[in-house]
Write a protein that holds these residues in place. Structure first.
Motif, PDB file in Angstrom:
ATOM      1  N   LEU A   1      39.948  15.764  42.970  1.00 14.61           N
ATOM      2  CA  LEU A   1      40.312  14.349  43.044  1.00 14.61           C
ATOM      3  C   LEU A   1      41.819  14.189  43.142  1.00 14.61           C
ATOM      4  CD1 LEU A   1      38.099  12.607  40.310  1.00 14.61           C
ATOM      5  CD2 LEU A   1      37.703  12.685  42.769  1.00 14.61           C
ATOM      6  N   GLU A   2      42.259  13.194  43.904  1.00 12.69           N
ATOM      7  CA  GLU A   2      43.655  12.791  43.880  1.00 12.69           C
ATOM      8  C   GLU A   2      43.857  11.769  42.767  1.00 12.69           C
ATOM      9  OE1 GLU A   2      46.001  14.172  45.134  1.00 12.69           O
ATOM     10  OE2 GLU A   2      45.677  14.815  47.196  1.00 12.69           O
ATOM     11  N   PRO A   3      45.050  11.708  42.147  1.00 12.13           N
ATOM     12  CA  PRO A   3      46.264  12.468  42.474  1.00 12.13           C
ATOM     13  C   PRO A   3      46.340  13.841  41.810  1.00 12.13           C
ATOM     14  CG  PRO A   3      46.756  10.933  40.721  1.00 12.13           C
ATOM     15  CD  PRO A   3      45.297  10.721  41.070  1.00 12.13           C
ATOM     16  N   TYR A   4      45.252  14.232  41.144  1.00 12.84           N
ATOM     17  CA  TYR A   4      45.288  15.484  40.384  1.00 12.84           C
ATOM     18  C   TYR A   4      45.387  16.703  41.294  1.00 12.84           C
ATOM     19  CZ  TYR A   4      43.595  12.110  37.012  1.00 12.84           C
ATOM     20  OH  TYR A   4      43.468  10.999  36.229  1.00 12.84           O
ATOM     21  N   ALA A   5      44.794  16.619  42.497  1.00  9.48           N
ATOM     22  CA  ALA A   5      44.866  17.755  43.413  1.00  9.48           C
ATOM     23  C   ALA A   5      46.316  18.047  43.798  1.00  9.48           C
ATOM     24  CB  ALA A   5      44.028  17.468  44.660  1.00  9.48           C
ATOM     25  N   THR A   6      47.058  16.991  44.150  1.00 13.09           N
ATOM     26  CA  THR A   6      48.466  17.173  44.503  1.00 13.09           C
ATOM     27  C   THR A   6      49.261  17.736  43.331  1.00 13.09           C
ATOM     28  OG1 THR A   6      48.374  15.383  46.130  1.00 13.09           O
ATOM     29  CG2 THR A   6      50.545  15.975  45.270  1.00 13.09           C
ATOM     30  N   GLN A   7      48.982  17.218  42.148  1.00 13.31           N
ATOM     31  CA  GLN A   7      49.699  17.704  40.981  1.00 13.31           C
ATOM     32  C   GLN A   7      49.320  19.153  40.651  1.00 13.31           C
ATOM     33  OE1 GLN A   7      49.535  15.091  37.637  1.00 13.31           O
ATOM     34  NE2 GLN A   7      50.886  16.347  36.389  1.00 13.31           N
ATOM     35  N   PHE A   8      48.051  19.503  40.878  1.00  9.76           N
ATOM     36  CA  PHE A   8      47.619  20.871  40.618  1.00  9.76           C
ATOM     37  C   PHE A   8      48.327  21.846  41.551  1.00  9.76           C
ATOM     38  CE2 PHE A   8      44.541  24.430  40.877  1.00  9.76           C
ATOM     39  CZ  PHE A   8      44.479  24.750  39.528  1.00  9.76           C
ATOM     40  N   VAL A   9      48.485  21.450  42.808  1.00 10.30           N
ATOM     41  CA  VAL A   9      49.199  22.295  43.761  1.00 10.30           C
ATOM     42  C   VAL A   9      50.641  22.501  43.293  1.00 10.30           C
ATOM     43  CG1 VAL A   9      50.120  22.380  46.108  1.00 10.30           C
ATOM     44  CG2 VAL A   9      47.743  21.722  45.734  1.00 10.30           C
ATOM     45  N   ALA A  10      51.284  21.427  42.825  1.00 17.21           N
ATOM     46  CA  ALA A  10      52.648  21.565  42.304  1.00 17.21           C
ATOM     47  C   ALA A  10      52.669  22.438  41.056  1.00 17.21           C
ATOM     48  CB  ALA A  10      53.219  20.179  41.992  1.00 17.21           C
ATOM     49  N   PHE A  11      51.670  22.294  40.210  1.00 17.39           N
ATOM     50  CA  PHE A  11      51.555  23.072  38.971  1.00 17.39           C
ATOM     51  C   PHE A  11      51.420  24.565  39.285  1.00 17.39           C
ATOM     52  CE2 PHE A  11      48.935  24.781  35.454  1.00 17.39           C
ATOM     53  CZ  PHE A  11      49.690  24.370  34.361  1.00 17.39           C
ATOM     54  N   GLN A  12      50.755  24.884  40.410  1.00 17.72           N
ATOM     55  CA  GLN A  12      50.523  26.271  40.803  1.00 17.72           C
ATOM     56  C   GLN A  12      51.591  26.804  41.761  1.00 17.72           C
ATOM     57  OE1 GLN A  12      48.294  28.440  39.749  1.00 17.72           O
ATOM     58  NE2 GLN A  12      47.268  27.029  38.355  1.00 17.72           N
ATOM     59  N   GLY A  13      52.676  26.080  41.916  1.00 15.20           N
ATOM     60  CA  GLY A  13      53.767  26.566  42.739  1.00 15.20           C
ATOM     61  C   GLY A  13      53.581  26.370  44.227  1.00 15.20           C
TER      62      GLY A  13
ATOM     63  N   ARG B   1      50.436  25.787  45.925  1.00 13.21           N
ATOM     64  CA  ARG B   1      49.127  26.143  46.499  1.00 13.21           C
ATOM     65  C   ARG B   1      48.048  25.909  45.451  1.00 13.21           C
ATOM     66  NH1 ARG B   1      47.767  30.645  43.872  1.00 13.21           N
ATOM     67  NH2 ARG B   1      49.398  32.021  43.084  1.00 13.21           N
ATOM     68  N   PHE B   2      46.793  25.881  45.913  1.00 18.83           N
ATOM     69  CA  PHE B   2      45.696  25.828  44.966  1.00 18.83           C
ATOM     70  C   PHE B   2      45.593  27.168  44.239  1.00 18.83           C
ATOM     71  CE2 PHE B   2      44.166  22.446  47.891  1.00 18.83           C
ATOM     72  CZ  PHE B   2      44.015  21.433  46.935  1.00 18.83           C
ATOM     73  N   ASP B   3      44.871  27.168  43.138  1.00 19.12           N
ATOM     74  CA  ASP B   3      44.745  28.373  42.325  1.00 19.12           C
ATOM     75  C   ASP B   3      43.983  29.452  43.085  1.00 19.12           C
ATOM     76  OD1 ASP B   3      44.975  30.045  40.185  1.00 19.12           O
ATOM     77  OD2 ASP B   3      43.658  28.913  38.848  1.00 19.12           O
ATOM     78  N   VAL B   4      44.075  30.693  42.592  1.00 20.39           N
ATOM     79  CA  VAL B   4      43.291  31.794  43.143  1.00 20.39           C
ATOM     80  C   VAL B   4      41.820  31.382  43.127  1.00 20.39           C
ATOM     81  CG1 VAL B   4      42.603  34.184  42.793  1.00 20.39           C
ATOM     82  CG2 VAL B   4      44.970  33.487  42.343  1.00 20.39           C
ATOM     83  N   PRO B   5      41.081  31.496  44.232  1.00 23.62           N
ATOM     84  CA  PRO B   5      39.697  31.001  44.300  1.00 23.62           C
ATOM     85  C   PRO B   5      38.802  31.506  43.172  1.00 23.62           C
ATOM     86  CG  PRO B   5      40.474  31.569  46.485  1.00 23.62           C
ATOM     87  CD  PRO B   5      41.548  32.000  45.542  1.00 23.62           C
ATOM     88  N   ASP B   6      38.980  32.755  42.758  1.00 25.84           N
ATOM     89  CA  ASP B   6      38.111  33.294  41.705  1.00 25.84           C
ATOM     90  C   ASP B   6      38.383  32.653  40.341  1.00 25.84           C
ATOM     91  OD1 ASP B   6      36.356  35.779  42.650  1.00 25.84           O
ATOM     92  OD2 ASP B   6      38.219  35.762  43.802  1.00 25.84           O
ATOM     93  N   ARG B   7      39.510  31.959  40.198  1.00 24.10           N
ATOM     94  CA  ARG B   7      39.800  31.264  38.946  1.00 24.10           C
ATOM     95  C   ARG B   7      39.487  29.770  39.036  1.00 24.10           C
ATOM     96  NH1 ARG B   7      45.138  34.101  38.302  1.00 24.10           N
ATOM     97  NH2 ARG B   7      46.072  32.153  39.008  1.00 24.10           N
ATOM     98  N   ALA B   8      39.084  29.290  40.190  1.00 26.69           N
ATOM     99  CA  ALA B   8      38.854  27.860  40.392  1.00 26.69           C
ATOM    100  C   ALA B   8      37.627  27.387  39.612  1.00 26.69           C
ATOM    101  CB  ALA B   8      38.679  27.556  41.875  1.00 26.69           C
ATOM    102  N   PHE B   9      37.612  26.093  39.302  1.00 25.09           N
ATOM    103  CA  PHE B   9      36.435  25.478  38.691  1.00 25.09           C
ATOM    104  C   PHE B   9      35.383  25.305  39.788  1.00 25.09           C
ATOM    105  CE2 PHE B   9      34.455  21.251  37.329  1.00 25.09           C
ATOM    106  CZ  PHE B   9      33.481  21.886  36.567  1.00 25.09           C
TER     107      PHE B   9
END
Length: 496
Positions: free
Chosen positions: A250-262, A264-272
């Motif tokens: 969900l936005e705006p959390y997706a954008t913030q998550f990308v910023a949180f991870q430097g 990019r999205f997290d490593v797929p194997d660690r994703a929810f």
């Protein structure tokens, strides 16, 4: 001088109101902290955004900017809560009619308290003293008593406790906390009458599996032997990373998550990606993961589906991360999952044991000897009054401490000094206020007066929908009904 100039410009921007107080502050949202000034006038309260104010001075009042000013008429202010921010008792949260909340941080407690007192001394015709209402009095039952008697749901009670404990949707480090309630993510049919379907609510997530708990206990003893402050878990059951992990679709959390991870999205194997796997990680197989849930697991199916079509990557086993994989009993339907999950929260088993979980999160087992006895201690920087940030003189040390608090998470304010009472009556779902077979889609909504439609009702025997406008709407009561008001939650009720 610059700060004074901005404050003066902020006051000058307000028209047709006499400004009584101007205080520098910052507005806290899930994805930003915006500097500005909080103003209290004789009619309204204001937040004047400093960045927008500077751009307006340069480019004119019609400048396009992602920042906004806010005006809150006194009649719109419903609740005012003192809050913590980064373990400092320096914030204030304003609840306004319509459901919006605004979290404001101040330089120190004294400045926050002066603003709080000024607001309370203003004429707020719709203000509700929330804490007085929920704690009760000689003439009014407390929210806990109402929950014990089954007059409010488990969900509503947990939301009240989160609000009282300072949890807020505006601060990801203090996001509302809800429990994992189920342990059955394999069955084709979920049996809500079977106690084995549920998680043990008397134990924290780190103590659900005995083998893993043994390792946490050994780590605790190692810290004791080294002369350090001991704790069982280095991670917390609620922090900003956990919230973004769950809400990544969900936005705006997706954008913030990308910023949180430097970037990019997290490593797929660690994703929810799979609910069953999230339960296993938090309850048994991870060496660090002990997270609980958030309220959205009980009311918001949209966060479980990747409707935004984000590219979340491919796991090492070749499976693409997309919609969240749900238990078999959900039949691949996010709405069915939420519906059954909410039923589990309101079930007989959870109602009989929820007080045990409350003791761990909001009660007497949150800290001290009782917490140590039930393996419920976390990193020292997650607790209130664990560190005085203002007393740290070294700039680098202060920044590092703030970063640690932001990432570790924060334990809620303790609400109960003794064991929480058990529920004695199971809540019954309230009957619908309006029941009509007619679908709204395809019908013309006739507004009774001009303005935005804020509610819909049915008349003519339930066959015709009407749009209702504003906060004052007509009530069309059927015969043999009683209308009552002045209830603890400020709602009115219709009784047959």
């Amino acid at each position: 001088a610059a700060a004074f100039a901005i404050g003066g410009a902020a006051a000058a921007r307000v028209k047709n109101d006499h400004i009584v107080v101007t205080v520098q502050c910052f507005m806290i949202t899930p994805n930003s902290e915006r500097e500005g000034d909080f103003l209290v006038g004789t009619k309204n309260a204001y937040f004047i955004d400093s960045q927008l104010l500077r751009e307006e001075a340069l480019y004119g009042p019609d400048v396009v900017c992602e920042h906004t000013h806010h005006t809150w008429p006194f009649e719109s202010i419903r609740e005012i809560h003192k809050r913590r921010h980064l373990l400092r008792d320096t914030a204030l949260e304003v609840f306004v009619i319509g459901g919006f909340t605004h979290l404001l941080g101040f330089a120190n407690t004294a400045r926050r308290d002066s603003v709080h007192q000024q607001l309370l001394s203003s004429r707020l015709p719709n203000f509700v003293n929330y804490e007085a209402d929920v704690y009760g009095s000689l003439l009014k039952q407390s929210i806990t008593k109402l929950w014990q008697r089954g007059e409010i749901s488990n969900f509503a009670y947990l939301m009240h406790l989160n609000t009282l404990a300072g949890r807020t949707f505006n601060d990801l480090t203090q996001y509302p906390i809800f429990p994992f309630v189920l342990a059955d993510y394999d069955s084709a049919v979920l049996d809500l009458d079977d106690p084995s379907s549920y998680r043990d609510l008397s134990k924290p997530m780190g103590a659900q599996a005995s083998d893993r708990l043994r390792r946490f206990a050994e780590r605790y003893q190692q810290l004791v032997d080294m002369g350090e402050t001991p704790y069982h878990y280095g991670s917390h059951y609620s922090n900003s990373g956990t919230v973004l992990h769950y809400l990544v679709r969900l936005e705006p959390y997706a954008t913030q998550f990308v910023a949180f991870q430097g970037g990019r999205f997290d490593v797929p194997d660690r994703a929810f990606h799979e609910f069953k796997q999230s339960w296993r990680l938090s309850s048994s197989i991870s060496s660090s993961d002990v997270k609980e849930l958030i309220p959205e697991f009980f009311f918001l199916p949209e966060f479980l589906t990747n409707e935004n079509r984000f590219d979340l990557g491919v796991k090492q086993n070749g499976v693409r991360v997309d919609h969240v994989l749900l238990p078999p009993w959900a039949n691949g339907d996010a709405r069915r999952f939420i519906r059954l999950h909410r039923r589990a929260l309101e079930s007989k088993y959870v109602s009989e044991h929820l007080h045990e979980w409350i003791d761990l999160i909001f009660g007497h087992k949150q800290s001290g000897d009782a917490a140590r006895a039930c393996f419920n201690t976390f990193h020292p920087l997650t607790y209130e009054r664990a560190v005085d940030i203002d007393a740290i003189e070294d700039k680098l040390e202060k920044e590092a401490t703030i970063a640690q608090i932001s990432s570790y998470g924060q334990t809620p304010k303790q609400l109960f000094a003794r064991g929480h009472p058990r529920r004695s009556v199971l809540a019954q779902p309230p009957p619908p206020l309006v029941a009509a077979p007619t679908k709204i889609v395809g019908n013309i909504l006739w507004a009774i007066s001009g303005g935005a439609v804020t509610a819909v009702t049915f008349i003519d025997g339930g066959s015709r929908p009407y749009g209702l406008v504003g906060s004052r709407v007509p009530l069309l009561l059927p015969s043999n009904t009683i209308l009552s008001w002045n209830h603890w939650d400020q709602n009115f009720r219709i009784w047959k």
